[in-house]
Enzyme design. Structure first.
Site, PDB file in Angstrom:
ATOM      1  N   SER A   1       0.836  -1.190   0.000  1.00 48.11           N
ATOM      2  CA  SER A   1       0.000   0.000   0.000  1.00 48.11           C
ATOM      3  C   SER A   1       0.886   1.262   0.000  1.00 48.11           C
ATOM      4  O   SER A   1       1.655   1.458  -0.928  1.00 48.11           O
ATOM      5  CB  SER A   1      -0.957  -0.048   1.196  1.00 48.11           C
ATOM      6  OG  SER A   1      -1.981   0.895   1.078  1.00 48.11           O
TER       7      SER A   1
ATOM      8  N   ASP B   1      -9.701  -4.610  -5.550  1.00 49.34           N
ATOM      9  CA  ASP B   1      -9.019  -3.495  -4.888  1.00 49.34           C
ATOM     10  C   ASP B   1      -9.432  -2.184  -5.548  1.00 49.34           C
ATOM     11  O   ASP B   1      -9.460  -2.075  -6.780  1.00 49.34           O
ATOM     12  CB  ASP B   1      -7.508  -3.685  -5.000  1.00 49.34           C
ATOM     13  CG  ASP B   1      -6.711  -2.803  -4.053  1.00 49.34           C
ATOM     14  OD1 ASP B   1      -7.135  -1.664  -3.793  1.00 49.34           O
ATOM     15  OD2 ASP B   1      -5.657  -3.258  -3.588  1.00 49.34           O
TER      16      ASP B   1
ATOM     17  N   HIS C   1      -8.257  -4.636  -1.246  1.00 48.42           N
ATOM     18  CA  HIS C   1      -7.034  -3.973  -0.810  1.00 48.42           C
ATOM     19  C   HIS C   1      -6.521  -4.628   0.474  1.00 48.42           C
ATOM     20  O   HIS C   1      -7.286  -4.953   1.375  1.00 48.42           O
ATOM     21  CB  HIS C   1      -7.301  -2.486  -0.564  1.00 48.42           C
ATOM     22  CG  HIS C   1      -6.056  -1.699  -0.341  1.00 48.42           C
ATOM     23  ND1 HIS C   1      -5.149  -1.451  -1.340  1.00 48.42           N
ATOM     24  CD2 HIS C   1      -5.558  -1.108   0.781  1.00 48.42           C
ATOM     25  CE1 HIS C   1      -4.147  -0.725  -0.860  1.00 48.42           C
ATOM     26  NE2 HIS C   1      -4.372  -0.517   0.424  1.00 48.42           N
TER      27      HIS C   1
END
Length: 326
Positions: free
Chosen positions: A161, A247, A277
Site C-alpha cells: 500500500s 481493490d 485492498h
C-alpha cells in the site's frame, strides 16, 4: 486495446477462490479514519504488533545528513545472500516498522536474507516529504553499508500500500542520484501511484483523509515523489506488482504496470481473484499463495546472477476476471 483481466490474473486453485469469496462476503467492510480525531482514536485502539523470535535489532542509521530508525533481521542460520528493504504500509499515517516484525523474521529465515525495515515518520505530524526522505536515507545507508554489514551488496525493496508507493518513490530518487544499480528488484503490493486525483484511478480515492494528512499542503500533487505514475520511469530494477481484482487501487496498479513496461523496465503484474485492498495481510489461502509467490520472486532476484529479461506486464492465465479497457 481491449482484453480481459483473467489474462493478467494469477493462477490459483479454485478452492482458494471459493474460500476467499466466502471470507470476504462474511467480513464487514473496513474503512480508514476520516478525520484527525478518528485517526488518533484508531491509533490508540490499534493492537500491538506480533513479536518475532529472535527479535529485531533496532538501530539508527545515517545517510545524506538524515538519521532514521530501522529494524534489522538476519537469518538465524547462515550468511545472508541478499538484503531486502521493507517499507511498511498504513496510509502514510498509521502503523510502524514493528508491525511487520513477524513477517520479516519469517522472510529472513526462509529466504536466508537480511531484512531492514524503515520506521519512517508519519503524517499528519510529519507530512510529505518526511516519509520519502527517511526511506531514501535508509536505502542510501544500505547502498553504502550492506556489503560490510551483511556480506552482500545485492539489494531489493518493497512494501504494501503506502509502503509500495514509498518504495517506488525511493527508487526514483536513487535513480536520479545514480545509485539505483544495487537494487535487483522491487516487490510492490497494491500501491497508490496517483495521489493527485487527476487520473480516473486517482479520482476513486480523492476524498480519502490520508491524502489530506500526507499531502494536503501540496498544491501540485503530480510531482513523481508523491504520485510516481507521473514520473520518468526509465532505468528502474525489475518490478513485481501484486493487487487484488476487487481493490479500489486496481486501475492505479494497471496504469503503473503499463507505464513501467512502456519505459523499458521488466515488469510482472499478478492480479488475485476475489481479493480487496490489503489482502496479503488476511488469513486466507489466497494470501499465503500470493506471499509465497512474492518470496520466490524476491529470492530469484537476490540469489541468482543478474540477467536480462524481456519487459512484460502479463501474469499467468486464470479463469476468473472481468473485461477491462486499458
Amino acid at each position: 486495446m481491449r482484453f480481459a483481466l483473467d489474462d493478467l490474473s494469477a493462477d490459483v486453485p479454485a478452492e482458494q477462490v471459493d474460500e476467499a469469496r466466502s471470507f470476504y462476503n462474511s467480513r464487514p467492510a473496513g474503512r480508514g479514519p476520516g478525520t484527525l480525531e478518528e485517526l488518533r482514536d484508531m491509533r490508540a485502539r490499534r493492537s500491538g504488533p506480533s513479536p518475532a523470535d529472535p527479535p529485531a535489532i533496532e538501530e539508527m542509521v545515517e545517510a545524506a545528513g538524515a538519521r532514521v530508525p530501522v529494524r534489522i533481521f538476519t537469518p538465524t542460520d547462515g550468511r545472508a545472500r541478499g538484503v531486502y528493504l521493507d517499507i511498511h504500509g498504513g496510509g502514510f499515517y498509521m502503523d510502524s516498522a514493528a508491525r511487520d516484525d513477524a513477517r520479516n523474521r519469517e522472510l529472513a529465515d526462509a529466504l536466508h536474507i537480511a531484512v531492514v525495515s524503515v520506521d519512517y515518520r508519519l503524517a499528519p505530524e510529519h507530512p510529505w516529504p518526511a516519509a520519502p526522505d527517511d526511506c531514501e536515507a535508509a536505502a542510501l545507508w544500505l547502498v553504502g553499508h550492506a556489503d560490510a554489514r551483511f556480506g552482500s551488496s545485492r539489494l531489493a525493496i518493497g512494501g504494501r500500500s503506502a509502503g509500495a508507493t514509498l518504495a517506488l518513490a525511493t527508487l526514483l530518487r536513487l535513480r536520479d542520484r545514480g545509485t539505483v544499480g544495487g537494487f535487483t528488484g522491487a516487490a510492490l503490493q497494491f500501491g497508490t501511484y496517483d495521489l493527485s486525483a487527476q487520473t480516473p484511478a486517482g479520482r476513486r480515492i480523492a476524498d480519502e483523509y490520508f491524502l489530506q494528512a500526507y499531502v494536503g499542503h501540496v498544491e501540485d500533487r503530480t510531482t513523481p515523489d508523491i504520485s510516481p505514475v507521473y514520473g520518468d520511469l526509465h532505468g528502474l530494477p525489475p518490478a513485481l506488482l501484486v493487487v487484488g481484482c476487487n481493490d479500489v487501487l486496481l486501475e492505479d496498479n494497471l496504469a503503473m504496470a503499463g507505464r513501467l513496461a512502456a519505459s523499458g523496465n521488466d515488469v510482472e503484474l499478478r492480479i488475485y481473484p476475489e481479493s480487496p485492498h490489503g489482502f496479503t495481510g488476511h488469513p486466507t489461502a489466497m494470501a499465503r499463495t500470493a506471499l509465497t509467490g512474492i518470496d520466490s520472486w524476491l529470492l530469484e532476484r537476490l540469489a541468482q546472477p543478474r540477467r536480462t529479461r524481456r519487459p512484460s506486464v502479463l501474469g499467468r492465465t486464470a479463469t476468473a476476471g472481468r473485461p477491462a479497457d486499458i
